[in-house]
Design a protein around this motif. Structure first.
Motif, PDB file in Angstrom:
ATOM      1  N   GLU A 251       0.834  -1.202   0.000  1.00 43.62           N
ATOM      2  CA  GLU A 251       0.000   0.000   0.000  1.00 43.62           C
ATOM      3  C   GLU A 251       0.868   1.251   0.000  1.00 43.62           C
ATOM      4  O   GLU A 251       0.634   2.193  -0.788  1.00 43.62           O
ATOM      5  CB  GLU A 251      -0.914   0.012   1.223  1.00 43.62           C
ATOM      6  CG  GLU A 251      -1.753   1.271   1.317  1.00 43.62           C
ATOM      7  CD  GLU A 251      -2.666   1.316   2.534  1.00 43.62           C
ATOM      8  OE1 GLU A 251      -3.337   2.350   2.718  1.00 43.62           O
ATOM      9  OE2 GLU A 251      -2.702   0.337   3.299  1.00 43.62           O
ATOM     10  N   ARG A 255       0.851   3.913  -3.116  1.00 45.04           N
ATOM     11  CA  ARG A 255       0.444   5.287  -2.828  1.00 45.04           C
ATOM     12  C   ARG A 255       1.582   6.262  -3.141  1.00 45.04           C
ATOM     13  O   ARG A 255       1.344   7.371  -3.649  1.00 45.04           O
ATOM     14  CB  ARG A 255       0.000   5.417  -1.376  1.00 45.04           C
ATOM     15  CG  ARG A 255      -1.335   4.732  -1.061  1.00 45.04           C
ATOM     16  CD  ARG A 255      -1.840   5.114   0.320  1.00 45.04           C
ATOM     17  NE  ARG A 255      -3.028   4.366   0.696  1.00 45.04           N
ATOM     18  CZ  ARG A 255      -4.263   4.647   0.294  1.00 45.04           C
ATOM     19  NH1 ARG A 255      -4.464   5.684  -0.510  1.00 45.04           N
ATOM     20  NH2 ARG A 255      -5.292   3.920   0.694  1.00 45.04           N
ATOM     21  N   LYS A 263       1.464   5.576 -12.379  1.00 53.42           N
ATOM     22  CA  LYS A 263       0.359   4.617 -12.256  1.00 53.42           C
ATOM     23  C   LYS A 263       0.927   3.204 -12.073  1.00 53.42           C
ATOM     24  O   LYS A 263       1.637   2.706 -12.943  1.00 53.42           O
ATOM     25  CB  LYS A 263      -0.505   4.651 -13.524  1.00 53.42           C
ATOM     26  CG  LYS A 263      -1.499   3.484 -13.656  1.00 53.42           C
ATOM     27  CD  LYS A 263      -2.594   3.535 -12.608  1.00 53.42           C
ATOM     28  CE  LYS A 263      -3.578   2.370 -12.782  1.00 53.42           C
ATOM     29  NZ  LYS A 263      -3.048   1.085 -12.229  1.00 53.42           N
ATOM     30  N   ARG A 294      -6.769  -4.981  -2.055  1.00 50.70           N
ATOM     31  CA  ARG A 294      -7.909  -4.445  -2.793  1.00 50.70           C
ATOM     32  C   ARG A 294      -8.860  -3.693  -1.882  1.00 50.70           C
ATOM     33  O   ARG A 294      -9.524  -2.728  -2.313  1.00 50.70           O
ATOM     34  CB  ARG A 294      -8.650  -5.599  -3.492  1.00 50.70           C
ATOM     35  CG  ARG A 294      -9.743  -5.152  -4.437  1.00 50.70           C
ATOM     36  CD  ARG A 294      -9.172  -4.386  -5.608  1.00 50.70           C
ATOM     37  NE  ARG A 294     -10.202  -3.978  -6.557  1.00 50.70           N
ATOM     38  CZ  ARG A 294      -9.971  -3.228  -7.620  1.00 50.70           C
ATOM     39  NH1 ARG A 294      -8.752  -2.796  -7.873  1.00 50.70           N
ATOM     40  NH2 ARG A 294     -10.944  -2.888  -8.434  1.00 50.70           N
ATOM     41  N   ARG A 295      -8.927  -4.077  -0.631  1.00 50.12           N
ATOM     42  CA  ARG A 295      -9.813  -3.395   0.318  1.00 50.12           C
ATOM     43  C   ARG A 295      -9.203  -2.112   0.865  1.00 50.12           C
ATOM     44  O   ARG A 295      -9.877  -1.357   1.550  1.00 50.12           O
ATOM     45  CB  ARG A 295     -10.132  -4.337   1.483  1.00 50.12           C
ATOM     46  CG  ARG A 295     -10.890  -5.605   1.088  1.00 50.12           C
ATOM     47  CD  ARG A 295     -11.390  -6.345   2.317  1.00 50.12           C
ATOM     48  NE  ARG A 295     -10.283  -6.802   3.170  1.00 50.12           N
ATOM     49  CZ  ARG A 295      -9.708  -7.994   3.060  1.00 50.12           C
ATOM     50  NH1 ARG A 295     -10.111  -8.846   2.124  1.00 50.12           N
ATOM     51  NH2 ARG A 295      -8.727  -8.352   3.870  1.00 50.12           N
ATOM     52  N   ARG A 296      -7.917  -1.894   0.569  1.00 46.34           N
ATOM     53  CA  ARG A 296      -7.205  -0.792   1.214  1.00 46.34           C
ATOM     54  C   ARG A 296      -6.946   0.396   0.297  1.00 46.34           C
ATOM     55  O   ARG A 296      -6.688   1.498   0.789  1.00 46.34           O
ATOM     56  CB  ARG A 296      -5.853  -1.296   1.751  1.00 46.34           C
ATOM     57  CG  ARG A 296      -5.951  -2.426   2.744  1.00 46.34           C
ATOM     58  CD  ARG A 296      -4.578  -3.012   3.071  1.00 46.34           C
ATOM     59  NE  ARG A 296      -3.721  -2.080   3.769  1.00 46.34           N
ATOM     60  CZ  ARG A 296      -3.162  -2.310   4.957  1.00 46.34           C
ATOM     61  NH1 ARG A 296      -3.421  -3.440   5.587  1.00 46.34           N
ATOM     62  NH2 ARG A 296      -2.379  -1.427   5.517  1.00 46.34           N
ATOM     63  N   VAL A 297      -6.950   0.166  -1.030  1.00 45.50           N
ATOM     64  CA  VAL A 297      -6.496   1.231  -1.927  1.00 45.50           C
ATOM     65  C   VAL A 297      -7.480   1.463  -3.060  1.00 45.50           C
ATOM     66  O   VAL A 297      -8.278   0.596  -3.423  1.00 45.50           O
ATOM     67  CB  VAL A 297      -5.102   0.911  -2.530  1.00 45.50           C
ATOM     68  CG1 VAL A 297      -4.049   0.788  -1.446  1.00 45.50           C
ATOM     69  CG2 VAL A 297      -5.148  -0.349  -3.395  1.00 45.50           C
ATOM     70  N   THR A 298      -7.388   2.640  -3.651  1.00 44.87           N
ATOM     71  CA  THR A 298      -8.145   2.988  -4.833  1.00 44.87           C
ATOM     72  C   THR A 298      -7.738   2.082  -5.996  1.00 44.87           C
ATOM     73  O   THR A 298      -6.612   1.573  -6.054  1.00 44.87           O
ATOM     74  CB  THR A 298      -7.877   4.453  -5.211  1.00 44.87           C
ATOM     75  OG1 THR A 298      -8.398   4.708  -6.528  1.00 44.87           O
ATOM     76  CG2 THR A 298      -6.391   4.763  -5.269  1.00 44.87           C
ATOM     77  N   GLY A 299      -8.643   1.935  -6.961  1.00 46.40           N
ATOM     78  CA  GLY A 299      -8.321   1.162  -8.156  1.00 46.40           C
ATOM     79  C   GLY A 299      -7.142   1.726  -8.921  1.00 46.40           C
ATOM     80  O   GLY A 299      -6.444   0.999  -9.631  1.00 46.40           O
ATOM     81  N   LEU A 300      -6.893   3.025  -8.790  1.00 51.55           N
ATOM     82  CA  LEU A 300      -5.734   3.625  -9.452  1.00 51.55           C
ATOM     83  C   LEU A 300      -4.420   3.044  -8.933  1.00 51.55           C
ATOM     84  O   LEU A 300      -3.403   3.073  -9.626  1.00 51.55           O
ATOM     85  CB  LEU A 300      -5.730   5.145  -9.241  1.00 51.55           C
ATOM     86  CG  LEU A 300      -6.804   5.934  -9.986  1.00 51.55           C
ATOM     87  CD1 LEU A 300      -6.797   7.379  -9.512  1.00 51.55           C
ATOM     88  CD2 LEU A 300      -6.577   5.854 -11.485  1.00 51.55           C
ATOM     89  N   TRP A 302      -3.952  -0.097  -8.160  1.00 51.91           N
ATOM     90  CA  TRP A 302      -4.038  -1.548  -8.305  1.00 51.91           C
ATOM     91  C   TRP A 302      -3.235  -1.993  -9.523  1.00 51.91           C
ATOM     92  O   TRP A 302      -3.592  -1.708 -10.663  1.00 51.91           O
ATOM     93  CB  TRP A 302      -5.503  -1.949  -8.462  1.00 51.91           C
ATOM     94  CG  TRP A 302      -5.746  -3.422  -8.511  1.00 51.91           C
ATOM     95  CD1 TRP A 302      -6.053  -4.150  -9.615  1.00 51.91           C
ATOM     96  CD2 TRP A 302      -5.713  -4.345  -7.432  1.00 51.91           C
ATOM     97  NE1 TRP A 302      -6.215  -5.472  -9.290  1.00 51.91           N
ATOM     98  CE2 TRP A 302      -6.009  -5.620  -7.954  1.00 51.91           C
ATOM     99  CE3 TRP A 302      -5.449  -4.221  -6.062  1.00 51.91           C
ATOM    100  CZ2 TRP A 302      -6.058  -6.758  -7.163  1.00 51.91           C
ATOM    101  CZ3 TRP A 302      -5.499  -5.350  -5.276  1.00 51.91           C
ATOM    102  CH2 TRP A 302      -5.806  -6.599  -5.816  1.00 51.91           C
TER     103      TRP A 302
END
Length: 324
Positions: A251, A255, A263, A294-300, A302
């Protein structure tokens, strides 16, 4: 005197990166695999932390001289797909151009570690002309990917010339560069280098980084310069034991990429190069990390989790699979 790249066990010891007791083992590793730690990278290492994730990526370890049965000198099988020096053509619509085999730093897990090094050199004029000629007469190839080695180790003039030659080929629609330079040697991203990357065709730069701390203030400035030149920035990372093998570390990494206008693109399963077993994370564990992430971050933030298939079959996505 300006800081210089550390290139030997003695250099690493003098810089406080290995103890005297590790000198002999590091020297043996260095005799087989190249060592290079730039001042930018050395400045990121916490010398008080024996498990520092930055040091783990770049400082040699005696375990590198132990080759596991499943490891290979060419784990991605470049050789069978090399029609001529400097070119790898594994996929129908894209091909690699390796103009040099030198890098600013030498990662201890590199899948090309048998080939890269300060003596890897560059393609000679005749070899480069032959490679560019191959791209010109291979209309199925729509994307030219510069890798190596690290293409941003070339001078701005030389790199710009190669990119312009490729961009002038009508069927080449996309250009891509894979590089560690923006995070490992950000001072090389000069105004002249950024100008060389400002082309009429789309140019994507995949920045290889594995830990959030690699996005230093200097690295972020280099990436801003590239972004300002119209370069699309993508991130690629390798899942590595002791570096980023936790949800929190991944994460933080992704980030940090987004804050730097990068990206996240690929998270690679480790390629089984000789002496890299200490970095390996099982695929099942990698899938679990991605599922939790997946539960912690925006799709951007990923990336696609990928692995090279045996025999040069190319990359395949590893999941994870989610229940509806």
């Amino acid at each position: 005197m300006a800081p210089r790249t550390l290139r030997s066990a003695e250099d690493l010891h003098a810089a406080g990166l290995i103890p005297a007791a590790a000198l002999a083992a590091a020297g043996r590793v260095g005799a087989r695999y190249s060592i290079a730690v730039t001042p930018a990278v050395a400045g990121l290492i916490d010398r008080a932390d024996p498990a520092d994730p930055i040091a783990r990526q770049y400082v040699p370890d005696a375990a590198e001289l132990v080759t596991a049965p499943h490891e290979s000198a060419d784990p991605t099988a470049d050789a069978p797909f090399t029609p001529l020096p400097g070119v790898v053509h594994r996929y129908p619509d894209r091909a690699l151009l390796k103009p040099l085999l030198a890098c600013p730093v030498y990662c201890r897990f590199c899948f090309r570690r048998e080939a890269v090094g300060p003596d890897g050199g560059v393609l000679g004029e005749a070899e480069l002309e032959a490679a560019l000629g191959w791209f010109a007469r291979t209309p199925a190839v729509r994307e030219a990917i510069l890798t190596g080695g690290d293409p941003l180790m070339l001078s701005a003039r030389r790199l710009g010339e190669i990119l312009r030659r490729l961009a002038a080929i009508p069927h080449i629609e996309l250009l891509r560069i894979h590089s560690r330079v923006p995070v490992a040697a950000p001072g090389l991203v000069t105004a002249a280098m950024a100008a060389a990357l400002d082309l009429g065709k789309p140019l994507y730069l995949c920045v290889h980084a594995n830990h959030a701390r690699e996005f230093s203030a200097e690295a972020q400035a280099a990436l801003r310069r590239l972004h300002g030149a119209g370069v699309v920035l993508l991130g690629q990372s390798v899942l590595l034991r002791g570096v980023n093998d936790s949800e929190a570390a991944l994460e933080d990494l992704f980030r940090a990429m987004l804050r730097a206008r990068v990206k996240p693109y690929y998270l690679h399963q480790l390629d089984a190069a000789p002496g890299t077993a200490r970095f390996a994370v099982p695929v099942a564990e990698g899938r679990a990390l991605l599922r939790g992430l997946r539960r912690r971050v925006t799709g951007l933030a990923w990336p696609t989790y990928v692995q090279e298939t045996p025999g040069g079959g190319g990359k395949v996505p590893l999941g994870p699979v989610f229940e509806a």
